[in-house]
Design a protein around this motif. Structure first.
Motif, PDB file in Angstrom:
ATOM      1  N   ARG A  64     -11.027 -32.631  56.460  1.00 53.26           N
ATOM      2  CA  ARG A  64     -10.947 -34.078  56.213  1.00 53.26           C
ATOM      3  C   ARG A  64     -12.339 -34.690  56.026  1.00 53.26           C
ATOM      4  N   GLN A  66     -15.199 -32.855  54.391  1.00 48.55           N
ATOM      5  CA  GLN A  66     -15.962 -32.289  53.288  1.00 48.55           C
ATOM      6  C   GLN A  66     -15.866 -33.119  52.016  1.00 48.55           C
ATOM      7  N   PHE A  67     -16.920 -33.007  51.184  1.00 47.34           N
ATOM      8  CA  PHE A  67     -16.864 -33.579  49.846  1.00 47.34           C
ATOM      9  C   PHE A  67     -15.829 -32.816  49.015  1.00 47.34           C
ATOM     10  N   ALA A  68     -15.155 -33.524  48.128  1.00 48.23           N
ATOM     11  CA  ALA A  68     -14.122 -32.885  47.313  1.00 48.23           C
ATOM     12  C   ALA A  68     -14.703 -31.801  46.410  1.00 48.23           C
ATOM     13  N   ASP A  69     -15.932 -32.026  45.916  1.00 52.48           N
ATOM     14  CA  ASP A  69     -16.518 -31.061  44.983  1.00 52.48           C
ATOM     15  C   ASP A  69     -17.475 -30.083  45.668  1.00 52.48           C
ATOM     16  N   PRO A  71     -16.593 -27.914  49.043  1.00 48.78           N
ATOM     17  CA  PRO A  71     -15.864 -27.613  50.276  1.00 48.78           C
ATOM     18  C   PRO A  71     -16.749 -26.917  51.310  1.00 48.78           C
ATOM     19  N   PRO A 363     -15.856 -38.171  52.317  1.00 54.34           N
ATOM     20  CA  PRO A 363     -15.009 -38.403  51.132  1.00 54.34           C
ATOM     21  C   PRO A 363     -15.065 -39.849  50.642  1.00 54.34           C
ATOM     22  N   GLU A 366     -18.322 -40.338  48.743  1.00 53.41           N
ATOM     23  CA  GLU A 366     -18.178 -39.709  47.431  1.00 53.41           C
ATOM     24  C   GLU A 366     -17.406 -40.606  46.475  1.00 53.41           C
ATOM     25  N   ALA A 367     -16.329 -41.212  46.956  1.00 50.15           N
ATOM     26  CA  ALA A 367     -15.506 -42.084  46.109  1.00 50.15           C
ATOM     27  C   ALA A 367     -16.253 -43.369  45.764  1.00 50.15           C
ATOM     28  N   ASP A 415      -7.435 -43.241  54.873  1.00 50.22           N
ATOM     29  CA  ASP A 415      -6.525 -42.795  53.824  1.00 50.22           C
ATOM     30  C   ASP A 415      -6.191 -43.913  52.840  1.00 50.22           C
ATOM     31  N   LEU A 418      -9.337 -44.653  50.658  1.00 52.17           N
ATOM     32  CA  LEU A 418      -9.593 -43.598  49.677  1.00 52.17           C
ATOM     33  C   LEU A 418      -8.627 -43.721  48.496  1.00 52.17           C
ATOM     34  N   ARG A 422      -9.528 -44.735  44.428  1.00 48.92           N
ATOM     35  CA  ARG A 422      -9.046 -43.953  43.278  1.00 48.92           C
ATOM     36  C   ARG A 422      -8.305 -44.846  42.290  1.00 48.92           C
TER      37      ARG A 422
END
Length: 436
Positions: A64, A66-69, A71, A363, A366-367, A415, A418, A422
Motif C-alpha cells: 500500500r 510503494q510507487f505504482a511504477d 514496486p 502513491p 505519485e498521483a 483510497d 487516490l 485519477r
C-alpha cells in the motif's frame, strides 16, 4: 540537463523525487533543490533535519506504500525499516535517472513572483543560486519544525526533547521516561523505552485507535483498502470498529482513554508491540499532564510520578518560510488548494505532499505529481477558477464534518483521494483536449 529548467522543485525526498519523475515523463525540464547532502528526505537516518530513529519502520504495508511504477521487492518484509525505504528511494532516483536534476546542499530561502514567472533563490555550498522558472512545486514535506506544547503550570526540571531529536533506545537507557502523545512515533518510542528505561510512562490527553499491524493474518491496511473500493467511509468505520473490538478489544481494556472520535476520523496509530507492553506492565498509561513540580509530574487524575526525561511526541508545524506570507493567507495548514495541489490565486505554484492521509503517502505523492506534470505539459487543464474555489469549499466542509478542526484543509482519505486524483486527471485531459 539538456534544456534550461522550466520548473523548480523544492525538496528531493519522496515528494520531490516523484515530482521530478513525473515531469521527466511529461518532457518538462526541471531542477530540484535539496538542503541535505543526499536524496531521500526524512527516511535518511542521521541526515541533517531527518526525524528518523534507529527503530523506525513503515506503519503502512509495502504493497500500500510503494510507487505504482517502482514496486518494493517481493522478498522484503511487509513493514520495511528506514534503511530499506531510504535505499528504495535511492534506487528510484537511479532507475529513472533523477539525480542529475537535483542540486544537493542547496537551501531555498526565497521564492518570488516576477511578472508571470517565478524567481527561486537558494544558498549553496559555493555561492547563492538564482533561477527563473515558469512554475514552482513545493515538495519539502511538513515534518521538520517540531510543534512544542505551551508550557504547563509549574516548572519541569527533567530533561526535555521532541521526538524529532530522538535517534534510538540508547537515549532512554536507565531513565524514568515520560512519553507524551498518541501518534505512531509516541508508541514506537514508548515501546523502545519499555525495553531499556527504568520506567516508562505514556501520557495521552485524548484517546486514539490503536490498530495492530496484522488483522486476520494480513496487513491491517489491506483490509480497509479492500473495503474502501466498495463501501462509504461511515460503513467502513462501523465494520472496522467491530473488527477491532473482536480482535483486540477497546483501548480502555489496556488503560488507554476512550477515543473521542470514531475510527477513520483521525490518523490511526499502528503498533503490534504497544498493547503487549501495556498488558505486561512495562508501559504505564497516564492521562494528560496537569502540572510539573521539579522532577515530579502530576496528571489530571491526581496521580504523580518522578521523571527525568520528557519526550514530546506532539507533531510538527507546517512552515513554508521561503514563500511570501501573502501567498499562504492564514498559513500553510489552512491553505485552500485545488485537489490539494494547485494554488487558487497564483498560477504556476503547486504543492506535492501538503496533506495528511489516512494511509500511506507515496502513491498519493505519485498521483499528485502526475497531475502537476500534466498541467505543465499542457495535457491537463483545470476547471474555471470559480469551480476550483467551490470544490475547495466542498472538500473543506466534508473534511470538517469528518475530522473536525484537526487540520481539515490537509486531510484526505487515502483510497477516496487516490481515486479522485485519477478521475481528475482523466477529466482535465478531456478539458485540455476540448480547448485545443
Amino acid at each position: 540537463m539538456t534544456a534550461p529548467p522550466r520548473v523548480a522543485v523544492v525538496g528531493a525526498g519522496a515528494a520531490g523525487l516523484a515530482t521530478l519523475k513525473a515531469l521527466a515523463d511529461a518532457g518538462v525540464p526541471a531542477v530540484a533543490f535539496e538542503s541535505a547532502d543526499t536524496l531521500g528526505g526524512l527516511w535518511v537516518y542521521g541526515a541533517p533535519g531527518s526525524p528518523a530513529y534507529r527503530t523506525l519502520h513503515l506503519n503502512t504495508s509495502k504493497g500500500r506504500t510503494q510507487f505504482a511504477d517502482h514496486p518494493m521487492p517481493a522478498d522484503w518484509p511487509d513493514y520495511p525499516d528506514h534503511t530499506r525505504v531510504a535505499g528504495y528511494l535511492a534506487d528510484y532516483a537511479d532507475r529513472f535517472a533523477l539525480r542529475g536534476a537535483v542540486r544537493l546542499r542547496h537551501t531555498v530561502d526565497r521564492v518570488t513572483r516576477v511578472g508571470d514567472r517565478w524567481r527561486v533563490h537558494a544558498t549553496g555550498p559555493d555561492a547563492p543560486v538564482e533561477v527563473d522558472v515558469e512554475a514552482v512545486v513545493v515538495a519539502n514535506g511538513h515534518n521538520r519544525v517540531p510543534n512544542l506544547p505551551e508550557p504547563y503550570p509549574g516548572e519541569c526540571a527533567a530533561e526535555q526533547m521532541h521526538s524529532h531529536d530522538y535517534r534510538g533506545p540508547h537515549q532512554l537507557a536507565g531513565r524514568r521516561v515520560l512519553v507524551v502523545g498518541g501518534g505512531n512515533s509516541a508508541m514506537d518510542i514508548a515501546v523502545d523505552a519499555s525495553h531499556t528505561a527504568q520506567e516508562t510512562l505514556l501520557s495521552l490527553r485524548r484517546g486514539v485507535w490503536v490498530v495492530p499491524k496484522y488483522l486476520l493474518g494480513r496487513p491491517s491496511d489491506t483490509l480497509n483498502g479492500a473495503l474502501a473500493r466498495r463501501l462509504p467511509w461511515r460503513l467502513r468505520q462501523r465494520i472496522s470498529q467491530r473488527m477491532l473490538a473482536v480482535t483486540v478489544g477497546p483501548p480502555t481494556r489496556y488503560g488507554l482513554p476512550a477515543p473521542a472520535h470514531g475510527f477513520l476520523q483521525d490518523h490511526p496509530t499502528l503498533s503490534d508491540a504497544l498493547l503487549s507492553r501495556l498488558t505486561h506492565g512495562d508501559i504505564h498509561p497516564c492521562p494528560g499532564i496537569a502540572r510539573f513540580a521539579g522532577h515530579r509530574v502530576e496528571f489530571t487524575d491526581g496521580r504523580a510520578d518522578a521523571v527525568d526525561l520528557v519526550i514530546w511526541c506532539t507533531g510538527y508545524r507546517v512552515r513554508v518560510p521561503f514563500l511570501d506570507p501573502e501567498l499562504l493567507g492564514a498559513g500553510a495548514e489552512q491553505l485552500p488548494l485545488y485537489r490539494h495541489v494547485f494554488h487558487l490565486a497564483a498560477p504556476g505554484l503547486a504543492f506535492v505532499g501538503l496533506m495528511q492521509s489516512t494511509g500511506a503517502a507515496f502513491p498519493l505523492l505519485e498521483a499528485q505529481a502526475r497531475l502537476v506534470a500534466a498541467r505543465l505539459a499542457g495535457t491537463w487543464a483545470p476547471p474555471e477558477p470559480a469551480r476550483q474555489a467551490a470544490a475547495c469549499r466542498e472538500e473543506l466542509r466534508a473534511a470538517t464534518a469528518r475530522w473536525g478542526q484537526r487540520r481539515p484543509h490537509m486531510r484526505v482519505d487515502f483510497d477516496a483521494y487516490l481515486a479522485e486524483l485519477r478521475r481528475e486527471l482523466a477529466t482535465g485531459r478531456r478539458r485540455a483536449g476540448a480547448a485545443r
